[in-house]
Design a protein around this motif. Structure first.
Motif, PDB file in Angstrom:
ATOM      1  N   VAL A   5      -8.283 -12.500  12.850  1.00 38.20           N
ATOM      2  CA  VAL A   5      -7.769 -13.078  14.126  1.00 38.20           C
ATOM      3  C   VAL A   5      -8.640 -14.426  14.838  1.00 38.20           C
ATOM      4  O   VAL A   5      -7.772 -14.766  14.980  1.00 38.20           O
ATOM      5  CB  VAL A   5      -8.676 -12.052  15.062  1.00 38.20           C
ATOM      6  N   ALA A   6     -10.101 -14.679  14.245  1.00 35.65           N
ATOM      7  CA  ALA A   6     -10.439 -15.810  14.654  1.00 35.65           C
ATOM      8  C   ALA A   6      -9.947 -17.249  13.830  1.00 35.65           C
ATOM      9  O   ALA A   6      -9.966 -17.962  14.523  1.00 35.65           O
ATOM     10  CB  ALA A   6     -12.096 -15.465  13.687  1.00 35.65           C
ATOM     11  N   GLU A   7      -9.298 -16.851  12.442  1.00 41.09           N
ATOM     12  CA  GLU A   7      -8.981 -17.854  12.037  1.00 41.09           C
ATOM     13  C   GLU A   7      -7.601 -18.902  13.069  1.00 41.09           C
ATOM     14  O   GLU A   7      -7.261 -19.496  13.540  1.00 41.09           O
ATOM     15  CB  GLU A   7      -8.321 -17.808  10.436  1.00 41.09           C
ATOM     16  N   MET A   8      -7.156 -17.778  13.118  1.00 45.60           N
ATOM     17  CA  MET A   8      -5.131 -17.086  14.628  1.00 45.60           C
ATOM     18  C   MET A   8      -6.018 -18.352  15.547  1.00 45.60           C
ATOM     19  O   MET A   8      -4.811 -18.882  15.907  1.00 45.60           O
ATOM     20  CB  MET A   8      -4.689 -15.844  13.848  1.00 45.60           C
ATOM     21  N   ALA A  13      -6.207 -22.246  19.278  1.00 46.46           N
ATOM     22  CA  ALA A  13      -6.979 -22.819  20.579  1.00 46.46           C
ATOM     23  C   ALA A  13      -6.647 -24.650  20.120  1.00 46.46           C
ATOM     24  O   ALA A  13      -6.974 -24.785  21.559  1.00 46.46           O
ATOM     25  CB  ALA A  13      -8.100 -22.077  19.975  1.00 46.46           C
ATOM     26  N   GLY A  14      -6.311 -25.031  19.148  1.00 40.49           N
ATOM     27  CA  GLY A  14      -6.079 -26.437  19.177  1.00 40.49           C
ATOM     28  C   GLY A  14      -4.968 -26.710  19.667  1.00 40.49           C
ATOM     29  O   GLY A  14      -4.910 -27.827  19.925  1.00 40.49           O
ATOM     30  N   THR A  23     -11.623 -16.093  23.878  1.00 39.14           N
ATOM     31  CA  THR A  23     -10.152 -16.065  25.100  1.00 39.14           C
ATOM     32  C   THR A  23      -8.957 -15.016  23.939  1.00 39.14           C
ATOM     33  O   THR A  23      -8.192 -14.355  24.304  1.00 39.14           O
ATOM     34  CB  THR A  23      -9.677 -17.379  25.769  1.00 39.14           C
ATOM     35  N   ILE A  24      -8.082 -16.825  23.057  1.00 38.95           N
ATOM     36  CA  ILE A  24      -7.330 -16.094  22.188  1.00 38.95           C
ATOM     37  C   ILE A  24      -7.416 -14.855  21.661  1.00 38.95           C
ATOM     38  O   ILE A  24      -6.663 -14.392  20.806  1.00 38.95           O
ATOM     39  CB  ILE A  24      -6.705 -17.436  21.576  1.00 38.95           C
ATOM     40  N   ALA A  25      -9.151 -15.321  21.510  1.00 38.29           N
ATOM     41  CA  ALA A  25      -8.984 -14.315  20.245  1.00 38.29           C
ATOM     42  C   ALA A  25      -8.622 -12.920  20.111  1.00 38.29           C
ATOM     43  O   ALA A  25      -8.138 -12.030  20.394  1.00 38.29           O
ATOM     44  CB  ALA A  25     -10.428 -14.125  18.723  1.00 38.29           C
ATOM     45  N   ALA A  61       2.263 -15.033  17.879  1.00 42.34           N
ATOM     46  CA  ALA A  61       0.906 -14.777  19.114  1.00 42.34           C
ATOM     47  C   ALA A  61       0.858 -15.744  19.551  1.00 42.34           C
ATOM     48  O   ALA A  61       0.591 -16.400  21.075  1.00 42.34           O
ATOM     49  CB  ALA A  61      -0.329 -14.396  17.992  1.00 42.34           C
ATOM     50  N   ARG A  62       1.363 -17.218  19.558  1.00 44.77           N
ATOM     51  CA  ARG A  62       1.534 -18.985  20.053  1.00 44.77           C
ATOM     52  C   ARG A  62       2.311 -18.509  20.423  1.00 44.77           C
ATOM     53  O   ARG A  62       2.045 -19.193  22.643  1.00 44.77           O
ATOM     54  CB  ARG A  62       1.341 -19.949  19.561  1.00 44.77           C
TER      55      ARG A  62
END
Length: 171
Positions: A5-8, A13-14, A23-25, A61-62
């Motif tokens: 999750v954190a890597e995604m 976020a980038g 927030t995205i996580a 997710a994006r």
């Protein structure tokens, strides 16, 4: 490529114009809890085991992140997820065996066909009536009658930010 999750969240976020990765996580965890990514592989055991995501989940997710910023919610995302599984009719006409939509389009993108779009047709109340991937940017006139508002998301705009290097895009 497998990721947590954190890597995604960092990757999204980038490409999310200042939305913090934390927030995205949280969004990703909520979407996973709602079952929007299907069954996920776990790294470890127990309630704190890390969920493992693949490139298809990252793109999904994006898309949810973009659509959420347009005012859509989990109920909309459930419809979008079903539409992401549809194979493009232009590539796989009715009656032929086909592969699911998003994996197919991601593979095509990696092979250099970057002109794909996700088209969503909504009514004036915001309910999604139809949609799917298409290489033609023009809305379909028959579908447009039931869903006069068309949201068109260029697949290349999403993937080029999520998979910035040539090595990742061809992995």
């Amino acid at each position: 490529m497998s990721m947590t999750v954190a890597e995604m969240a960092e990757r999204i976020a980038g490409s999310s114009d200042g939305v913090p990765a934390g927030t995205i996580a949280r969004q990703i965890r909520n979407w996973a809890q709602a079952g929007l990514f299907g069954d996920l592989t776990l790294r470890g055991t127990g309630p704190t085991a890390a969920q493992i995501f693949e490139d298809e989940h990252l793109v999904t997710a994006r898309l949810f992140n973009i659509l959420g910023r347009l005012g859509m919610n989990v109920a909309h995302f459930e419809v979008v997820k079903r539409l992401l599984n549809n194979a493009p009719l232009t590539e796989y006409p009715v009656g032929r065996a086909y592969r699911r939509g998003l994996p197919f389009v991601l593979e095509q993108f990696r092979a250099g066909q970057t002109d794909w779009r996700l088209l969503l047709y909504t009514d004036t109340e915001g309910a999604i009536q139809a949609g799917g991937f298409d290489r033609d940017a023009q809305p379909h006139p028959l579908v447009e009658q039931t869903g006069p508002i068309v949201i068109s998301i260029r697949f290349a705009a999403i993937c080029s930010r999520l998979f910035p290097s040539a090595e990742e895009a061809s992995a």
